[in-house]
Design an enzyme around this catalytic site. Structure first.
Site, PDB file in Angstrom:
ATOM      1  N   LYS A 159       0.835  -1.200   0.000  1.00  0.00           N
ATOM      2  CA  LYS A 159       0.000   0.000   0.000  1.00  0.00           C
ATOM      3  C   LYS A 159       0.869   1.249   0.000  1.00  0.00           C
ATOM      4  CE  LYS A 159      -1.770   2.548   3.222  1.00  0.00           C
ATOM      5  NZ  LYS A 159      -1.769   3.933   2.717  1.00  0.00           N
ATOM      6  N   GLU A 179      10.621   0.450   9.903  1.00  0.00           N
ATOM      7  CA  GLU A 179      11.582   1.535   9.701  1.00  0.00           C
ATOM      8  C   GLU A 179      10.817   2.796  10.028  1.00  0.00           C
ATOM      9  OE1 GLU A 179      13.234   4.401   8.662  1.00  0.00           O
ATOM     10  OE2 GLU A 179      13.336   3.908   6.537  1.00  0.00           O
ATOM     11  N   CYS A 232      13.388  10.376   7.087  1.00  0.00           N
ATOM     12  CA  CYS A 232      13.409   9.804   8.436  1.00  0.00           C
ATOM     13  C   CYS A 232      14.794   9.906   9.055  1.00  0.00           C
ATOM     14  CB  CYS A 232      12.927   8.363   8.410  1.00  0.00           C
ATOM     15  SG  CYS A 232      13.645   7.427   7.071  1.00  0.00           S
ATOM     16  N   GLU A 278      10.200  14.492  16.253  1.00  0.00           N
ATOM     17  CA  GLU A 278      10.496  14.521  14.829  1.00  0.00           C
ATOM     18  C   GLU A 278       9.569  15.538  14.154  1.00  0.00           C
ATOM     19  OE1 GLU A 278       9.631  10.922  12.618  1.00  0.00           O
ATOM     20  OE2 GLU A 278      11.361  11.277  11.342  1.00  0.00           O
TER      21      GLU A 278
END
Lengths: 313, 502
Positions: free
Chosen positions: B207, B281, B315, B412
């Site tokens: 997806k 991840e 990331c 983040e």
């Protein structure tokens, strides 16, 4: 003993001015090559580059006739009146008076001369200084000197600077360009260090210059970038604006534009003119003119439409 | 939007002269240089199941927009649980009948073909990627697409060398795997996830992120052109519910997820107790550590590359700059001058360095955290560039004077926002770098080789870059420590997460 070794001298100088990472510099300058300059901005860049050329002939076979024709080309690179004259012509000292005769005293094109036993610099200082004085007396506006690479590589930095200072004095009002001959310094660290040694002696408006054009490796985007960054750091530190001249190896208009992008993004608008940035080159001029005409007409023209074009088509 | 805060500390003027400053003005403005290749978009994209594009059972579609101008690009099928079932059934069938039984050297041929077809259509894919995701076309052209092709090439090379993946042990495919990927590198993540799974003989239901489905579905066209057997790869599109259906489905032997730590935790919770293998991840808050002996201009370049690459939607972005106190002022001054020449704007312009933020939602989140940063007392600097009036844009932003307890040093942001902290000693740098819930990546800038080796062992980060940043290669394993996830992708290590060893 240890502290006086050439190696220690280098260490101290590198520590003082900072080091350069080879890989990082190459990566930085690779980004300039991806800039895409179009239309009006391209035309501006090309014309500005023309106005920055030090049109050069430095050959054993130079004659007053050859220099005269170089001067005419510098004054009027093309029939198109919108194309500016070049910044200067650059000739050997013996040719300065011939250039002056052609250009006259009231001219936009300056006369630069490579004095100081160019390109090796391997003559007694007295001889080199006499050469500078003679060139200035014959009418040179600018003197391109070479540094003493032997002394630099031996770590005798004071000797390098003293010689630059002596030449500077001999120049009088003439602008000085200090050639580092980067291919003989080899590392980016050394190029940065040598830039600072020179900049600390010369005046605002004087130049540091990459190379003589007489060795295998000349101006590259990498060593241009190292020197631009040195100029930037020196300027922000002292307020003294040093000018820059890459020389040799710049043959195409595309290359010239890429070098100018480096100037724009490193030193900013104040360096985008021919008092602060020059190209030491000859064949690039016709390519610049050819590209300007192409931008205007939409078509490339045959080489024989450009004066002094020697290449075939 | 937060207001621009002027620099508090102006350089001191000397001897009556104004302090020297560089002028990055408009003397030489660049004309627009738009990339003109045709992205060949369809008006409507269906699901890709069993080798065919099929309409979703619900008949529902949602719009995907261009974040650079908020215009609709295409309609994307909204998958339902029944579509996910169909996709998994197709994948299982393909595994049982064709792909799982095929010798590795035959599978390799398909992967090589996919890689080459992707290279053939590189410009088209680059433009599509930029339209759908907002990243500068320079990056999709020079990084995303070539790197995606490189992943297929690299793993094609492994497909016939299964005996060497784990010497002395038998290696077999897992079967069917479910994968969910994020919106920051849509095509690259697709390649990154698919290539090792396929090379090892698995079949996949994947997806893509709901804001960036187009390049995955264009990749499906390449699969058709390459003659990939039906069902080997299936794409189901939609938002979180579809992702949950893909992850929670009983069929897959393994699920792989790349995305936020928050969602990763949800997935792990829902799969706890099942026998599914997992790789995650997740997020990061990487420390980019600059020592006083570093080549500073190149470090600044690495800092810029670390945080402004892909608008900071990375990331492993170097979002925390740890700089040694003795050079902090110098580094920050250099950094500001570098940021002044970054070109922010239309991602389709070949000269754009920083493009559009991927979605309004993400832009809101960045603004919110930046406001928090200002309120917490961080000293903000933003470049003064002009931004387009339509579309989602955010100026490259740096905060100095940040401390470890500030939210902008811990959370983040996933945007072009850098938090700058200082340190005095090597140990302090390591301690600060490791003081985070994350551990995906780190950067070290120093001229001292021994220090690099010391830090690369002591930093709890999956990747440590030395005197560079954001360098990727299919041969190099990538993955995190702590809440940045587990499992590795890329290299031989990445293959081990897609095989059964016996």
């Amino acid at each position: 003993m240890l502290a006086r070794s050439p190696q220690a001298a280098f260490r101290r100088l590198f520590d003082e001015v900072g080091s350069v990472d080879h890989v990082g510099i190459e990566e930085r300058v690779a980004k300039y090559g991806t800039r895409s300059i179009k239309k009006a901005s391209k035309l501006w860049g090309l014309k500005t580059a023309v106005s920055m050329v030090d049109l050069t002939t430095l050959e054993g076979k130079d004659t007053p006739g050859k220099v005269a024709s170089l001067c005419q080309k510098a004054l009027r690179p093309h029939d198109d009146p919108s194309i500016p004259s070049t910044a200067a012509v650059c000739v050997y000292p013996s040719m300065v008076r011939h250039a002056r005769r052609v250009l006259g005293s009231d001219t936009a094109v300056r006369i630069a001369s490579v004095a100081t036993a160019f390109p090796s610099g391997q003559a007694p200082l007295k001889t080199r200084l006499a050469e500078v004085r003679a060139a200035v007396a014959d009418g040179a506006d600018e003197i391109d000197m070479v540094i003493n690479r032997g002394a630099f590589l031996a770590g005798e930095f004071a000797a390098v600077q003293d010689e630059i200072a002596a030449v500077l004095e001999a120049c009088g009002d003439a602008t000085l360009k200090v050639i580092l001959e980067v291919s003989e310094l080899e590392t980016y660290d050394a190029i940065r260090a040598a830039s600072f040694l020179a900049m600390r002696v010369i005046r605002e408006g004087d130049f540091i210059k990459t190379s003589t054009g007489k060795t295998s490796l000349n101006a590259t985007l990498g060593n241009n970038q190292v020197m631009l960054e040195a100029i930037r750091d020196h300027y922000l530190d002292t307020g003294i604006a040093i000018a820059m001249k890459p020389a040799g190896g710049i043959r195409t208009a595309k290359q010239a534009l890429t070098f100018l992008i480096a100037v724009k993004e490193t030193l900013g608008d104040a360096w985008l003119n021919n008092t602060r940035y020059r190209f030491g080159a000859s064949s690039v001029l016709n390519d610049l003119v050819r590209q300007i005409e192409k931008e205007k007409t939409g078509a490339y023209q045959a080489p024989y439409y450009f004066s002094e074009a020697a290449e075939s088509y | 939007m937060s207001t621009l805060v002027a620099e508090k500390k102006k350089p001191v003027a000397r001897g009556g002269r104004p302090a020297p400053e560089l002028i990055f003005g408009d003397l030489w403005e660049f004309d627009p240089a738009p990339e003109s290749a045709d992205p060949k978009l369809k008006a409507r994209y269906d699901l890709f199941i069993d080798g065919k594009f099929v309409a979703p059972k619900s008949g529902k579609y949602f719009d995907t927009i261009n974040p650079a101008n908020e215009q609709k690009l295409a309609e994307i099928a909204l998958a339902s649980a029944a579509d996910v079932d169909a996709a998994y059934a197709a994948a299982q069938r393909a595994f049982d009948t064709t792909w799982g039984k095929m010798p590795g050297r035959e599978r390799a041929k398909y992967l090589y073909r996919i890689a080459r077809l992707l290279q053939d259509r590189a410009r088209e894919f680059a433009v599509a990627e930029t339209l759908d995701g907002g990243k500068p076309v320079k990056e999709s052209r020079d990084f995303d697409v070539p790197m995606a092709a490189a992943h297929f090439f690299y793993h094609a090379g492994w497909a016939d060398k299964l005996d060497y993946v784990a010497p002395g042990r038998r290696v077999a495919p897992l079967g069917v795997v479910g994968q969910v990927i994020p919106w920051n590198f849509p095509l690259l993540m697709c390649a990154w996830k698919l290539a090792p799974a396929l090379a090892m003989g698995n079949c996949v239901v994947l997806k893509p992120a709901e804001t960036t489905s187009i390049t995955a579905l264009k990749l499906a066209e390449i699969f058709q052109d390459a003659g990939l057997p039906p069902g080997v790869v299936n794409f189901v599109t939609g938002a979180g519910e579809v992702g949950a259906a893909v992850m929670n489905h009983p069929t897959p032997a393994k699920v792989a997820f790349t995305g936020s730590t928050e969602v990763g935790k949800l997935i792990m919770r829902s799969l706890a107790g099942s026998d599914k293998k997992m790789t995650m991840e997740l997020g990061g808050k990487a420390a980019n550590i600059v020592f006083d002996d570093a080549p500073l201009d190149q470090a600044v370049e690495g800092i810029v590359n670390g945080i402004f690459f892909n608008q900071g939607h990375v990331c492993c972005a170097g979002s925390r700059l740890l700089v040694q106190e003795s050079v902090a002022d110098q580094v920050i001054a250099k950094l500001k001058n570098r940021i002044r020449v970054l070109r922010v704007g239309d991602p389709m312009d070949k000269n754009t360095d920083v493009g559009a933020i991927n979605s309004r939602e993400q832009l809101d989140r960045i603004r919110q955290l930046v406001d928090v940063g200002v309120r917490e007392g961080g000293e903000m600097f933003q470049s003064a560039c002009r931004l387009p009036t339509k579309g989602f844009y955010f100026r490259p932003t740096i905060f100095s004077g940040v401390s470890m307890s500030h939210r902008i040093a811990r959370e983040e942001i996933f945007g072009p926002v850098l938090s700058i902290l200082t340190f005095r000693t090597v140990d302090e740098a390591i301690e600060k770098a490791n003081n985070t819930a994350y551990g995906l990546s780190a950067g070290v800038w120093t001229d001292k080789g021994a220090r690099i080796l010391k830090l690369s062992t002591e930093l709890k980060a999956g990747v440590v870059w030395a005197n560079t940043y954001n360098k990727f290669d299919p041969t190099s394993p990538f993955g995190g420590y702590k809440e940045s996830g587990f499992g590795r992708e890329g290299g031989r290590q990445g293959l081990l997460d897609y095989v059964k060893l016996s």
